[in-house]
Design an enzyme around this catalytic site. Structure first.
Site, PDB file in Angstrom:
ATOM      1  N   LYS A 105       0.886  -1.166   0.000  1.00  0.00           N
ATOM      2  CA  LYS A 105       0.000   0.000   0.000  1.00  0.00           C
ATOM      3  C   LYS A 105       0.918   1.209   0.000  1.00  0.00           C
ATOM      4  O   LYS A 105       1.557   1.520   1.007  1.00  0.00           O
ATOM      5  CB  LYS A 105      -0.915   0.017   1.226  1.00  0.00           C
ATOM      6  CG  LYS A 105      -1.755   1.287   1.291  1.00  0.00           C
ATOM      7  CD  LYS A 105      -2.565   1.423   2.558  1.00  0.00           C
ATOM      8  CE  LYS A 105      -3.098   2.854   2.653  1.00  0.00           C
ATOM      9  NZ  LYS A 105      -3.841   3.086   3.895  1.00  0.00           N
ATOM     10  N   GLY A 166      -8.113   9.342   9.001  1.00  0.00           N
ATOM     11  CA  GLY A 166      -8.492   9.482  10.400  1.00  0.00           C
ATOM     12  C   GLY A 166      -9.512  10.572  10.674  1.00  0.00           C
ATOM     13  O   GLY A 166      -9.896  10.775  11.823  1.00  0.00           O
ATOM     14  N   ALA A 192      -9.472   5.731   3.385  1.00  0.00           N
ATOM     15  CA  ALA A 192      -9.377   6.911   4.254  1.00  0.00           C
ATOM     16  C   ALA A 192     -10.666   7.717   4.292  1.00  0.00           C
ATOM     17  O   ALA A 192     -11.288   7.959   3.259  1.00  0.00           O
ATOM     18  CB  ALA A 192      -8.231   7.821   3.850  1.00  0.00           C
ATOM     19  N   GLY A 193     -11.008   8.105   5.484  1.00  0.00           N
ATOM     20  CA  GLY A 193     -12.145   9.006   5.680  1.00  0.00           C
ATOM     21  C   GLY A 193     -13.415   8.338   6.149  1.00  0.00           C
ATOM     22  O   GLY A 193     -14.330   9.010   6.625  1.00  0.00           O
ATOM     23  N   ALA A 214      -9.466   1.911   8.918  1.00  0.00           N
ATOM     24  CA  ALA A 214      -8.699   1.586  10.120  1.00  0.00           C
ATOM     25  C   ALA A 214      -9.327   2.294  11.315  1.00  0.00           C
ATOM     26  O   ALA A 214      -9.999   1.676  12.134  1.00  0.00           O
ATOM     27  CB  ALA A 214      -7.232   1.982   9.951  1.00  0.00           C
ATOM     28  N   SER A 215      -9.147   3.623  11.358  1.00  0.00           N
ATOM     29  CA  SER A 215      -9.603   4.376  12.530  1.00  0.00           C
ATOM     30  C   SER A 215     -11.091   4.186  12.805  1.00  0.00           C
ATOM     31  O   SER A 215     -11.492   4.147  13.978  1.00  0.00           O
ATOM     32  CB  SER A 215      -9.334   5.872  12.335  1.00  0.00           C
ATOM     33  OG  SER A 215      -7.976   6.100  12.078  1.00  0.00           O
TER      34      SER A 215
END
Lengths: 264, 64
Positions: A105, A166, A192-193, A214-215
Protein backbone atom coordinates in the site's frame (compact mmCIF):
# COMPACT_ATOMS: atom_id res chain seq x y z
CA UNK A 1 -32.46 -18.38 -1.68
CA UNK A 2 -28.86 -17.32 -1.58
CA UNK A 3 -27.68 -15.64 1.57
CA UNK A 4 -25.63 -12.47 1.52
CA UNK A 5 -22.50 -14.51 2.14
CA UNK A 6 -23.27 -16.81 -0.79
CA UNK A 7 -23.68 -13.86 -3.11
CA UNK A 8 -20.48 -12.18 -2.06
CA UNK A 9 -18.47 -15.33 -2.56
CA UNK A 10 -19.77 -15.57 -6.11
CA UNK A 11 -18.83 -11.92 -6.60
CA UNK A 12 -15.18 -11.86 -5.64
CA UNK A 13 -12.91 -8.86 -5.46
CA UNK A 14 -9.92 -9.53 -7.72
CA UNK A 15 -6.73 -7.53 -7.21
CA UNK A 16 -3.55 -8.36 -9.07
CA UNK A 17 -4.95 -11.77 -10.03
CA UNK A 18 -5.83 -12.68 -6.46
CA UNK A 19 -9.45 -13.23 -5.38
CA UNK A 20 -11.01 -12.09 -2.13
CA UNK A 21 -14.52 -12.89 -0.91
CA UNK A 22 -14.46 -9.86 1.39
CA UNK A 23 -14.55 -6.33 0.02
CA UNK A 24 -13.35 -4.83 3.29
CA UNK A 25 -9.66 -4.22 3.93
CA UNK A 26 -8.73 -3.46 7.50
CA UNK A 27 -5.93 -1.25 8.79
CA UNK A 28 -4.42 -2.21 12.11
CA UNK A 29 -3.48 1.27 13.31
CA UNK A 30 -5.08 2.65 16.44
CA UNK A 31 -6.20 -0.56 18.13
CA UNK A 32 -5.61 -0.73 21.86
CA UNK A 33 -4.13 -4.21 21.81
CA UNK A 34 -3.22 -7.14 19.58
CA UNK A 35 -6.21 -9.05 20.99
CA UNK A 36 -8.48 -6.20 19.91
CA UNK A 37 -7.09 -6.46 16.37
CA UNK A 38 -7.76 -10.18 16.23
CA UNK A 39 -11.33 -9.72 17.45
CA UNK A 40 -12.01 -6.95 14.95
CA UNK A 41 -10.55 -8.99 12.09
CA UNK A 42 -12.90 -11.84 12.90
CA UNK A 43 -15.92 -9.53 13.10
CA UNK A 44 -14.99 -7.72 9.89
CA UNK A 45 -14.50 -10.83 7.77
CA UNK A 46 -11.52 -9.14 6.13
CA UNK A 47 -8.87 -11.13 4.30
CA UNK A 48 -6.34 -8.37 3.69
CA UNK A 49 -4.86 -6.32 6.51
CA UNK A 50 -2.30 -3.51 6.56
CA UNK A 51 0.85 -3.37 8.65
CA UNK A 52 3.67 -0.85 8.94
CA UNK A 53 7.41 -0.84 9.64
CA UNK A 54 9.15 1.23 12.29
CA UNK A 55 12.47 1.16 14.12
CA UNK A 56 12.71 -1.84 16.37
CA UNK A 57 11.74 -1.36 20.00
CA UNK A 58 13.28 -4.01 22.24
CA UNK A 59 10.65 -3.27 24.89
CA UNK A 60 7.72 -4.06 22.58
CA UNK A 61 5.52 -6.93 23.65
CA UNK A 62 3.99 -9.47 21.28
CA UNK A 63 4.30 -9.82 17.54
CA UNK A 64 1.64 -8.38 15.29
CA UNK A 65 2.81 -10.66 12.49
CA UNK A 66 2.15 -13.75 14.58
CA UNK A 67 -1.31 -12.48 15.48
CA UNK A 68 -2.17 -11.74 11.85
CA UNK A 69 -0.79 -15.09 10.72
CA UNK A 70 -3.01 -16.82 13.26
CA UNK A 71 -5.99 -14.89 11.88
CA UNK A 72 -5.17 -16.30 8.44
CA UNK A 73 -5.22 -12.92 6.69
CA UNK A 74 -2.90 -11.70 3.95
CA UNK A 75 -0.61 -8.79 4.79
CA UNK A 76 -0.54 -5.49 2.98
CA UNK A 77 2.49 -3.49 4.19
CA UNK A 78 2.20 0.26 3.91
CA UNK A 79 4.73 3.03 3.46
CA UNK A 80 3.05 5.35 5.96
CA UNK A 81 5.22 8.18 7.17
CA UNK A 82 7.17 8.50 3.92
CA UNK A 83 7.37 12.00 2.46
CA UNK A 84 9.56 11.29 -0.57
CA UNK A 85 9.47 8.77 -3.40
CA UNK A 86 12.92 7.57 -2.35
CA UNK A 87 11.86 6.80 1.22
CA UNK A 88 8.66 5.10 0.06
CA UNK A 89 10.51 2.89 -2.42
CA UNK A 90 13.11 1.87 0.17
CA UNK A 91 10.40 1.21 2.75
CA UNK A 92 8.49 -0.96 0.27
CA UNK A 93 11.63 -2.97 -0.42
CA UNK A 94 12.23 -3.42 3.32
CA UNK A 95 8.62 -4.52 3.72
CA UNK A 96 9.11 -7.09 0.97
CA UNK A 97 12.00 -8.51 2.98
CA UNK A 98 10.19 -8.32 6.28
CA UNK A 99 6.89 -9.86 5.21
CA UNK A 100 7.75 -11.89 2.14
CA UNK A 101 5.16 -10.14 -0.01
CA UNK A 102 5.56 -7.90 -3.01
CA UNK A 103 2.23 -6.21 -2.32
CA UNK A 104 2.45 -2.69 -1.00
CA UNK A 105 0.00 0.00 0.00
CA UNK A 106 1.98 2.91 -1.34
CA UNK A 107 1.69 6.15 0.60
CA UNK A 108 3.76 9.22 -0.16
CA UNK A 109 2.51 11.97 2.08
CA UNK A 110 2.83 15.63 1.19
CA UNK A 111 1.83 17.41 4.37
CA UNK A 112 1.69 16.34 8.00
CA UNK A 113 -1.43 18.38 8.74
CA UNK A 114 -3.69 16.88 6.09
CA UNK A 115 -1.70 13.71 5.31
CA UNK A 116 -2.79 14.24 1.71
CA UNK A 117 -0.77 12.39 -0.95
CA UNK A 118 2.06 14.11 -2.83
CA UNK A 119 0.86 13.38 -6.35
CA UNK A 120 4.10 13.71 -8.38
CA UNK A 121 6.13 11.77 -5.80
CA UNK A 122 3.40 9.11 -5.59
CA UNK A 123 3.43 8.58 -9.33
CA UNK A 124 7.23 8.43 -9.41
CA UNK A 125 7.37 5.86 -6.59
CA UNK A 126 4.54 3.80 -8.11
CA UNK A 127 6.31 3.53 -11.45
CA UNK A 128 9.59 2.51 -9.84
CA UNK A 129 7.96 -0.15 -7.67
CA UNK A 130 5.88 -1.59 -10.51
CA UNK A 131 9.06 -1.85 -12.57
CA UNK A 132 10.67 -3.69 -9.66
CA UNK A 133 7.89 -6.29 -9.64
CA UNK A 134 5.69 -4.97 -6.85
CA UNK A 135 1.91 -5.20 -6.79
CA UNK A 136 1.23 -1.57 -6.02
CA UNK A 137 -1.93 -0.27 -4.38
CA UNK A 138 -1.47 3.51 -4.15
CA UNK A 139 -3.25 5.70 -1.63
CA UNK A 140 -4.19 8.59 -3.87
CA UNK A 141 -6.11 11.83 -4.04
CA UNK A 142 -9.67 11.74 -5.35
CA UNK A 143 -8.32 12.94 -8.70
CA UNK A 144 -9.57 11.01 -11.75
CA UNK A 145 -6.60 12.06 -13.86
CA UNK A 146 -4.03 10.99 -11.28
CA UNK A 147 -5.91 7.71 -10.83
CA UNK A 148 -5.64 7.10 -14.55
CA UNK A 149 -1.93 7.93 -14.54
CA UNK A 150 -1.37 5.48 -11.67
CA UNK A 151 -3.21 2.79 -13.60
CA UNK A 152 -1.18 3.62 -16.71
CA UNK A 153 2.11 2.97 -14.89
CA UNK A 154 0.82 -0.45 -13.83
CA UNK A 155 -0.75 -0.13 -10.38
CA UNK A 156 -2.94 -3.11 -9.48
CA UNK A 157 -5.64 -0.91 -7.94
CA UNK A 158 -6.18 2.71 -7.04
CA UNK A 159 -7.13 3.80 -3.55
CA UNK A 160 -8.63 7.27 -3.55
CA UNK A 161 -9.37 8.95 -0.26
CA UNK A 162 -12.91 9.77 0.80
CA UNK A 163 -11.53 12.45 3.14
CA UNK A 164 -8.27 12.83 5.07
CA UNK A 165 -6.87 9.88 7.01
CA UNK A 166 -8.49 9.48 10.40
CA UNK A 167 -10.88 12.40 9.84
CA UNK A 168 -14.03 10.30 9.70
CA UNK A 169 -15.58 12.87 7.38
CA UNK A 170 -16.80 10.24 4.96
CA UNK A 171 -16.90 10.78 1.18
CA UNK A 172 -16.42 14.46 0.46
CA UNK A 173 -16.37 14.31 -3.33
CA UNK A 174 -18.65 11.58 -4.59
CA UNK A 175 -18.58 13.13 -8.06
CA UNK A 176 -14.84 12.58 -8.43
CA UNK A 177 -15.09 9.09 -6.97
CA UNK A 178 -17.73 8.21 -9.57
CA UNK A 179 -15.50 9.55 -12.33
CA UNK A 180 -12.58 7.50 -11.04
CA UNK A 181 -14.73 4.35 -10.97
CA UNK A 182 -16.18 5.02 -14.40
CA UNK A 183 -12.77 5.28 -16.05
CA UNK A 184 -10.69 2.82 -14.05
CA UNK A 185 -9.81 -0.61 -15.41
CA UNK A 186 -8.45 -1.75 -12.05
CA UNK A 187 -10.24 -2.07 -8.70
CA UNK A 188 -11.06 1.18 -6.93
CA UNK A 189 -10.68 0.88 -3.17
CA UNK A 190 -12.03 3.75 -1.12
CA UNK A 191 -9.29 4.46 1.38
CA UNK A 192 -9.38 6.91 4.25
CA UNK A 193 -12.14 9.01 5.68
CA UNK A 194 -14.70 6.32 6.47
CA UNK A 195 -16.29 7.19 9.80
CA UNK A 196 -19.12 4.70 10.05
CA UNK A 197 -20.99 1.96 8.21
CA UNK A 198 -23.05 4.25 5.98
CA UNK A 199 -19.86 5.78 4.53
CA UNK A 200 -18.68 2.32 3.53
CA UNK A 201 -22.09 1.48 2.07
CA UNK A 202 -22.09 4.69 0.03
CA UNK A 203 -18.65 3.91 -1.38
CA UNK A 204 -19.81 0.52 -2.63
CA UNK A 205 -23.09 1.96 -3.92
CA UNK A 206 -21.09 4.43 -6.00
CA UNK A 207 -19.31 1.48 -7.55
CA UNK A 208 -16.11 1.37 -5.55
CA UNK A 209 -14.90 -2.22 -5.47
CA UNK A 210 -13.84 -2.24 -1.84
CA UNK A 211 -13.20 -0.12 1.22
CA UNK A 212 -10.16 0.12 3.44
CA UNK A 213 -10.68 1.49 6.91
CA UNK A 214 -8.70 1.59 10.12
CA UNK A 215 -9.60 4.38 12.53
CA UNK A 216 -13.35 3.98 11.96
CA UNK A 217 -13.03 0.55 13.58
CA UNK A 218 -9.99 0.82 15.82
CA UNK A 219 -11.01 4.09 17.46
CA UNK A 220 -14.73 3.32 17.73
CA UNK A 221 -16.04 2.92 21.26
CA UNK A 222 -16.74 -0.72 20.46
CA UNK A 223 -14.38 -1.77 17.65
CA UNK A 224 -15.78 -5.29 17.25
CA UNK A 225 -19.34 -4.08 16.79
CA UNK A 226 -18.19 -1.36 14.38
CA UNK A 227 -16.18 -3.93 12.42
CA UNK A 228 -19.34 -5.94 11.96
CA UNK A 229 -21.38 -2.83 11.10
CA UNK A 230 -18.92 -1.77 8.41
CA UNK A 231 -18.78 -5.31 7.06
CA UNK A 232 -22.55 -5.26 6.67
CA UNK A 233 -22.39 -1.75 5.18
CA UNK A 234 -19.92 -2.98 2.57
CA UNK A 235 -22.11 -5.98 1.75
CA UNK A 236 -25.27 -3.84 1.57
CA UNK A 237 -23.58 -1.24 -0.60
CA UNK A 238 -22.27 -3.84 -3.00
CA UNK A 239 -25.66 -5.51 -3.32
CA UNK A 240 -27.37 -2.15 -3.85
CA UNK A 241 -24.84 -1.26 -6.54
CA UNK A 242 -25.47 -4.51 -8.35
CA UNK A 243 -29.22 -4.22 -7.92
CA UNK A 244 -29.32 -0.85 -9.71
CA UNK A 245 -30.90 1.96 -7.76
CA UNK A 246 -33.83 4.01 -9.04
CA UNK A 247 -32.98 7.40 -10.50
CA UNK A 248 -33.43 10.44 -8.33
CA UNK A 249 -36.50 12.48 -9.30
CA UNK A 250 -37.43 16.01 -8.38
CA UNK A 251 -41.10 15.17 -7.80
CA UNK A 252 -43.05 12.27 -6.38
CA UNK A 253 -44.07 9.25 -8.38
CA UNK A 254 -46.96 7.37 -6.81
CA UNK A 255 -46.28 3.73 -6.06
CA UNK A 256 -49.97 2.99 -5.57
CA UNK A 257 -52.04 3.05 -8.80
CA UNK A 258 -54.02 6.24 -9.18
CA UNK A 259 -56.77 4.63 -11.25
CA UNK A 260 -59.84 3.46 -9.44
CA UNK A 261 -59.58 5.88 -6.58
CA UNK A 262 -62.96 6.21 -4.87
CA UNK A 263 -64.74 9.52 -5.27
CA UNK A 264 -66.65 10.73 -2.27
CA UNK B 1 21.95 2.07 14.69
CA UNK B 2 18.45 3.50 14.32
CA UNK B 3 19.85 6.99 14.60
CA UNK B 4 21.97 6.41 17.72
CA UNK B 5 25.75 5.91 17.83
CA UNK B 6 26.39 2.26 18.61
CA UNK B 7 29.78 0.67 19.28
CA UNK B 8 30.36 -2.79 17.81
CA UNK B 9 33.47 -4.90 17.35
CA UNK B 10 35.24 -5.01 14.00
CA UNK B 11 33.69 -7.58 11.71
CA UNK B 12 30.32 -7.58 13.43
CA UNK B 13 27.66 -8.96 11.13
CA UNK B 14 24.07 -7.87 10.76
CA UNK B 15 23.07 -11.21 12.26
CA UNK B 16 25.20 -10.59 15.36
CA UNK B 17 23.63 -7.18 15.80
CA UNK B 18 20.15 -8.71 15.59
CA UNK B 19 21.06 -11.46 18.04
CA UNK B 20 22.13 -8.76 20.49
CA UNK B 21 18.66 -7.25 20.19
CA UNK B 22 16.96 -10.57 20.90
CA UNK B 23 15.55 -10.74 17.40
CA UNK B 24 15.13 -14.39 16.54
CA UNK B 25 17.10 -15.36 13.46
CA UNK B 26 14.30 -15.95 11.02
CA UNK B 27 11.87 -13.45 12.52
CA UNK B 28 9.20 -12.48 10.06
CA UNK B 29 8.38 -8.82 10.24
CA UNK B 30 11.99 -7.63 10.61
CA UNK B 31 14.06 -5.90 7.94
CA UNK B 32 17.47 -4.29 7.85
CA UNK B 33 18.93 -1.47 5.76
CA UNK B 34 22.58 -0.45 5.77
CA UNK B 35 23.46 2.89 4.20
CA UNK B 36 19.98 3.15 2.66
CA UNK B 37 20.15 -0.24 0.95
CA UNK B 38 18.14 -3.31 1.90
CA UNK B 39 20.17 -6.19 3.32
CA UNK B 40 18.31 -9.33 2.23
CA UNK B 41 17.70 -11.90 4.92
CA UNK B 42 20.00 -14.34 3.18
CA UNK B 43 22.91 -11.90 3.56
CA UNK B 44 22.54 -11.15 7.27
CA UNK B 45 25.25 -13.70 8.16
CA UNK B 46 27.78 -12.36 5.69
CA UNK B 47 27.20 -8.61 5.79
CA UNK B 48 29.68 -6.92 8.11
CA UNK B 49 29.30 -3.39 9.37
CA UNK B 50 31.93 -0.80 8.45
CA UNK B 51 32.81 2.10 10.67
CA UNK B 52 30.19 4.81 10.25
CA UNK B 53 27.61 2.51 8.68
CA UNK B 54 24.06 3.82 8.98
CA UNK B 55 22.01 0.85 10.12
CA UNK B 56 18.24 0.82 10.29
CA UNK B 57 16.55 -2.16 11.90
CA UNK B 58 12.80 -2.17 11.41
CA UNK B 59 10.01 -4.35 12.67
CA UNK B 60 6.32 -4.75 12.00
CA UNK B 61 3.96 -2.52 13.91
CA UNK B 62 0.27 -1.69 13.73
CA UNK B 63 -0.52 0.77 11.01
CA UNK B 64 -2.54 1.91 8.08
Amino acid sequence: MATTQDRTTTDPLVIGGRSFASRLLLGTGGFRSLDAIAAAIEASGTELVTVALRRIDPAAQGSIVEVLDRCGVALLPNTAGCYTARDAVLTAKLAREAFGTDWVKLEVIGDDRTLLPDAPALLEAAEELVDDGFTVLPYTNDDPILARRLEDVGCAAVMPLGSPIGSGMGLLNTYNLRLIRERAGVPVILDAGVGTASDAALALELGCDAVLCASAVSRAEDPVTMARAIRLGVEAGRLAHRAGRIPRRLYAQASTPEEGVAEF
Amino acid sequence: MNGAPTAVEDGTTVRALLDGLDVPGGARGVAVAVDAAVVPRGEWDTTTLDDGAQVEILRAIQGG
